[in-house]
Scaffold this motif. Structure first.
Motif, PDB file in Angstrom:
ATOM      1  N   VAL A 188     -13.460  35.342 -40.932  1.00 30.95           N
ATOM      2  CA  VAL A 188     -14.894  35.091 -41.115  1.00 30.95           C
ATOM      3  C   VAL A 188     -15.598  36.408 -40.823  1.00 30.95           C
ATOM      4  O   VAL A 188     -15.390  37.000 -39.753  1.00 30.95           O
ATOM      5  CB  VAL A 188     -15.414  33.973 -40.181  1.00 30.95           C
ATOM      6  N   ARG A 189     -16.389  36.872 -41.769  1.00 34.94           N
ATOM      7  CA  ARG A 189     -17.126  38.118 -41.548  1.00 34.94           C
ATOM      8  C   ARG A 189     -17.981  37.984 -40.294  1.00 34.94           C
ATOM      9  O   ARG A 189     -18.565  36.932 -40.037  1.00 34.94           O
ATOM     10  CB  ARG A 189     -17.996  38.441 -42.755  1.00 34.94           C
ATOM     11  N   HIS A 190     -18.074  39.068 -39.552  1.00 37.03           N
ATOM     12  CA  HIS A 190     -18.772  39.057 -38.266  1.00 37.03           C
ATOM     13  C   HIS A 190     -20.197  38.525 -38.386  1.00 37.03           C
ATOM     14  O   HIS A 190     -20.641  37.766 -37.520  1.00 37.03           O
ATOM     15  CB  HIS A 190     -18.761  40.457 -37.636  1.00 37.03           C
ATOM     16  N   GLY A 239     -24.880  30.454 -48.117  1.00 37.38           N
ATOM     17  CA  GLY A 239     -26.071  30.865 -48.849  1.00 37.38           C
ATOM     18  C   GLY A 239     -25.731  31.682 -50.081  1.00 37.38           C
ATOM     19  O   GLY A 239     -26.468  32.586 -50.443  1.00 37.38           O
ATOM     20  N   GLY A 240     -24.587  31.411 -50.682  1.00 39.33           N
ATOM     21  CA  GLY A 240     -24.157  32.127 -51.877  1.00 39.33           C
ATOM     22  C   GLY A 240     -23.449  33.441 -51.619  1.00 39.33           C
ATOM     23  O   GLY A 240     -22.971  34.075 -52.557  1.00 39.33           O
ATOM     24  N   LYS A 241     -23.362  33.875 -50.369  1.00 38.72           N
ATOM     25  CA  LYS A 241     -22.724  35.150 -50.041  1.00 38.72           C
ATOM     26  C   LYS A 241     -21.301  34.917 -49.554  1.00 38.72           C
ATOM     27  O   LYS A 241     -21.066  34.028 -48.737  1.00 38.72           O
ATOM     28  CB  LYS A 241     -23.520  35.871 -48.954  1.00 38.72           C
ATOM     29  N   PRO A 242     -20.335  35.730 -50.018  1.00 38.07           N
ATOM     30  CA  PRO A 242     -18.958  35.574 -49.546  1.00 38.07           C
ATOM     31  C   PRO A 242     -18.879  35.869 -48.055  1.00 38.07           C
ATOM     32  O   PRO A 242     -19.320  36.922 -47.599  1.00 38.07           O
ATOM     33  CB  PRO A 242     -18.172  36.595 -50.368  1.00 38.07           C
ATOM     34  N   ALA A 243     -18.360  34.910 -47.295  1.00 33.92           N
ATOM     35  CA  ALA A 243     -18.425  35.005 -45.845  1.00 33.92           C
ATOM     36  C   ALA A 243     -17.094  34.764 -45.139  1.00 33.92           C
ATOM     37  O   ALA A 243     -16.939  35.176 -43.986  1.00 33.92           O
ATOM     38  CB  ALA A 243     -19.457  34.005 -45.321  1.00 33.92           C
ATOM     39  N   ALA A 244     -16.137  34.108 -45.780  1.00 36.55           N
ATOM     40  CA  ALA A 244     -14.900  33.736 -45.091  1.00 36.55           C
ATOM     41  C   ALA A 244     -13.785  33.533 -46.108  1.00 36.55           C
ATOM     42  O   ALA A 244     -14.048  33.242 -47.281  1.00 36.55           O
ATOM     43  CB  ALA A 244     -15.110  32.454 -44.293  1.00 36.55           C
ATOM     44  N   CYS A 245     -12.555  33.656 -45.630  1.00 40.21           N
ATOM     45  CA  CYS A 245     -11.416  33.412 -46.511  1.00 40.21           C
ATOM     46  C   CYS A 245     -10.201  33.021 -45.685  1.00 40.21           C
ATOM     47  O   CYS A 245     -10.185  33.161 -44.461  1.00 40.21           O
ATOM     48  CB  CYS A 245     -11.092  34.634 -47.366  1.00 40.21           C
ATOM     49  N   GLY A 264     -19.085  27.962 -40.256  1.00 46.53           N
ATOM     50  CA  GLY A 264     -18.156  28.138 -41.363  1.00 46.53           C
ATOM     51  C   GLY A 264     -16.694  28.134 -40.985  1.00 46.53           C
ATOM     52  O   GLY A 264     -15.845  27.723 -41.777  1.00 46.53           O
ATOM     53  N   ALA A 265     -16.362  28.579 -39.784  1.00 49.85           N
ATOM     54  CA  ALA A 265     -14.954  28.657 -39.391  1.00 49.85           C
ATOM     55  C   ALA A 265     -14.296  27.280 -39.389  1.00 49.85           C
ATOM     56  O   ALA A 265     -13.169  27.121 -39.870  1.00 49.85           O
ATOM     57  CB  ALA A 265     -14.820  29.323 -38.032  1.00 49.85           C
ATOM     58  N   ALA A 266     -14.987  26.285 -38.857  1.00 50.49           N
ATOM     59  CA  ALA A 266     -14.426  24.929 -38.841  1.00 50.49           C
ATOM     60  C   ALA A 266     -14.257  24.399 -40.259  1.00 50.49           C
ATOM     61  O   ALA A 266     -13.250  23.745 -40.575  1.00 50.49           O
ATOM     62  CB  ALA A 266     -15.306  23.995 -38.022  1.00 50.49           C
ATOM     63  N   LEU A 267     -15.221  24.692 -41.127  1.00 48.52           N
ATOM     64  CA  LEU A 267     -15.120  24.262 -42.526  1.00 48.52           C
ATOM     65  C   LEU A 267     -13.964  24.972 -43.228  1.00 48.52           C
ATOM     66  O   LEU A 267     -13.248  24.377 -44.037  1.00 48.52           O
ATOM     67  CB  LEU A 267     -16.433  24.521 -43.267  1.00 48.52           C
ATOM     68  N   LEU A 268     -13.791  26.252 -42.923  1.00 49.05           N
ATOM     69  CA  LEU A 268     -12.688  27.017 -43.488  1.00 49.05           C
ATOM     70  C   LEU A 268     -11.352  26.408 -43.074  1.00 49.05           C
ATOM     71  O   LEU A 268     -10.467  26.188 -43.912  1.00 49.05           O
ATOM     72  CB  LEU A 268     -12.772  28.472 -43.025  1.00 49.05           C
TER      73      LEU A 268
END
Length: 172
Positions: A91-93, A67-73, A100-104
């Motif tokens: 991945v931020r809590h 949603g446009g917010k930095p969430a994972a790296c 997102g984790a699988a996509l990361l």
């Protein structure tokens, strides 16, 4: 605002990437020391993390936004001509459990393949149970130690598929 995830390569030193790295260090170091980590300890860790290697041709850093917010790296670092190491996966809590984790992981594996890797390896600590569960869900299996250090307690590896990798970095 979109609720879609995007996971794309990004320099490790952008404001979003740096904020994610600070959160990563806070999370893993606080668990290790069993106390909240101090700001100066985070600054020292980031200053000495040698992430400049996570740029082509030796590596890649990726950032996930939800949603446009930095969430994972996370990053990949080439160890040799065919082997890359997974590092700084976080991945931020607040964004865990949203897909997102699988996509990361997919974006990191795609980056490794793009750098020439055929195998991915990683090391982690036993107390990082969420990360270990993610790695196993992503097809990683325990392997013999390929390196040593103070924060390494378990090692994982995976053969990378070099075909049919998505390259647009988006998913719903």
């Amino acid at each position: 605002m979109s609720t879609e995830w995007t996971v794309l390569p990004e320099r490790y030193d952008t404001p979003d990437a740096t904020a994610l790295r600070v959160d990563y260090y806070y999370d893993v170091a606080s668990r290790y020391y069993r106390r909240p980590i101090r700001a100066e300890e985070i600054d020292e860790g980031i200053l000495n993390d040698r992430l400049e290697r996570l740029s082509p041709p030796t590596g890649e850093f990726v950032v996930g936004h939800k949603g446009g917010k930095p969430a994972a790296c996370g990053g990949v670092l080439m160890l040799d001509g065919e082997r890359a190491e997974l590092t700084r996966v976080f991945v931020r809590h607040a964004f865990r459990g949203t897909g997102g984790a699988a996509l990361l992981m997919d974006a990191l594996e795609t980056a490794a393949v793009g750098l020439g890797a055929r195998h991915m390896v990683l090391n982690t600590r036993l107390d990082l149970v969420e990360a270990r569960a993610l790695y196993v869900r992503s097809g990683y299996r325990e392997i013999p130690a390929y390196c040593e250090g103070p924060y390494m307690e378990i090692w994982y590896g995976k053969e990378l598929r070099t075909d049919d990798r998505a390259t647009d970095g988006t998913a719903r």
